[in-house]
Design a protein around this motif. Structure first.
Motif, short mmCIF file in Angstrom:
data_model
loop_
_atom_site.label_atom_id
_atom_site.label_comp_id
_atom_site.label_asym_id
_atom_site.label_seq_id
_atom_site.Cartn_x
_atom_site.Cartn_y
_atom_site.Cartn_z
N LEU A 113 0.85 -1.19 0.00
CA LEU A 113 0.00 0.00 0.00
C LEU A 113 0.89 1.24 0.00
N ILE A 114 0.85 1.98 -1.11
CA ILE A 114 1.65 3.20 -1.23
C ILE A 114 0.76 4.33 -1.73
N HIS A 115 0.70 5.40 -0.98
CA HIS A 115 -0.12 6.56 -1.34
C HIS A 115 -1.56 6.17 -1.67
N GLY A 116 -2.16 5.33 -0.86
CA GLY A 116 -3.57 4.96 -1.04
C GLY A 116 -3.84 4.03 -2.20
N LYS A 117 -2.76 3.56 -2.86
CA LYS A 117 -2.94 2.62 -3.96
C LYS A 117 -2.26 1.29 -3.61
N VAL A 118 -2.85 0.21 -4.12
CA VAL A 118 -2.32 -1.10 -3.78
C VAL A 118 -1.62 -1.73 -4.99
N TYR A 119 -0.41 -2.25 -4.75
CA TYR A 119 0.40 -2.84 -5.82
C TYR A 119 0.73 -4.28 -5.50
N PHE A 138 -7.01 1.64 -2.42
CA PHE A 138 -7.29 1.15 -1.08
C PHE A 138 -8.62 1.72 -0.62
N GLU A 139 -9.36 0.97 0.19
CA GLU A 139 -10.69 1.41 0.64
C GLU A 139 -10.62 2.79 1.29
N GLN A 140 -11.65 3.59 1.05
CA GLN A 140 -11.73 4.94 1.62
C GLN A 140 -11.64 4.88 3.14
N GLY A 141 -10.74 5.68 3.70
CA GLY A 141 -10.62 5.69 5.15
C GLY A 141 -9.83 4.51 5.67
N GLY A 142 -9.53 3.57 4.78
CA GLY A 142 -8.82 2.37 5.20
C GLY A 142 -7.41 2.68 5.64
N GLU A 143 -6.82 3.63 4.95
CA GLU A 143 -5.46 4.01 5.26
C GLU A 143 -5.37 4.51 6.70
N LEU A 144 -6.39 5.27 7.08
CA LEU A 144 -6.44 5.80 8.44
C LEU A 144 -6.54 4.66 9.44
#
Ligand code: HEM
Length: 131
Positions: free
Chosen positions: A23-29, A78-84
């Motif tokens: 997970l980098i900058h809200g994107k998943v690789y 990544f799911e909204q708010g998931g990063e938090l």
């Protein structure tokens, strides 16, 4: 265009050498195939599985060439708010006492210069009065 949404559970489910998402900058690789090619080695990447790898990725100061590889590995957002949620769970492991101490520390950082300034003017006031 809507891309796939990756949940925290999915991210967690892909955190082994055989199947790993970053997970980098809200994107998943999906970096599974890239592990062996990574100039920084697989260990560092494996250590960033199931959490937000943004800081680790940025701390290294990856080149534009490294960033250009990302689109090919992109799986979804990544799911909204998931990063938090990920960050919050990491934060929960550090004690509140430490957080309070850090907060108090930064308050001190703020007031110390003010105190010094006050002391300087007090000193000027008293020393000029005695002249
Ligand atoms: C999909 C994600 C990643 C890609 C595409 C990637 C790609 C690269 C590339 C191309 C380099 C060579 C130097 C450069 O061009 O900047 C590199 C170096 C490096 N990477 Fe990554 N990287 C990724 C994730 C990470 C992560 C999560 C870490 C973690 C801690 C990491 C740690 C390092 C280190 C330490 C080096 C330096 C190796 C050296 O110079 O000896 N990388 N990476």
């Amino acid at each position: 265009m809507s891309s796939k949404i990756i949940t925290y559970d999915e991210l967690k489910a892909h955190s082994t050498k055989d199947n790993i998402y970053l997970l980098i900058h809200g994107k998943v690789y999906n970096v599974t195939k890239f592990l062996d090619e990574h100039p920084g080695g697989d260990e560092v990447i494996l250590a960033e599985g199931a959490k937000d790898a943004t800081e680790a990725f940025e701390d290294v100061g990856h080149s534009d060439e490294a960033r250009a590889l990302l689109p090919d590995l992109f799986v979804g957002d990544f799911e909204q708010g998931g990063e938090l949620k990920v960050k919050a769970s990491t934060r929960a492991s550090s004690s509140t006492a430490v957080n309070t101490a850090v907060q108090q520390g930064s308050n001190l950082m703020y007031f110390a210069p003010l105190g010094l300034l006050g002391a300087y003017f007090a000193w000027r006031f008293y020393s000029s009065g005695s002249l």
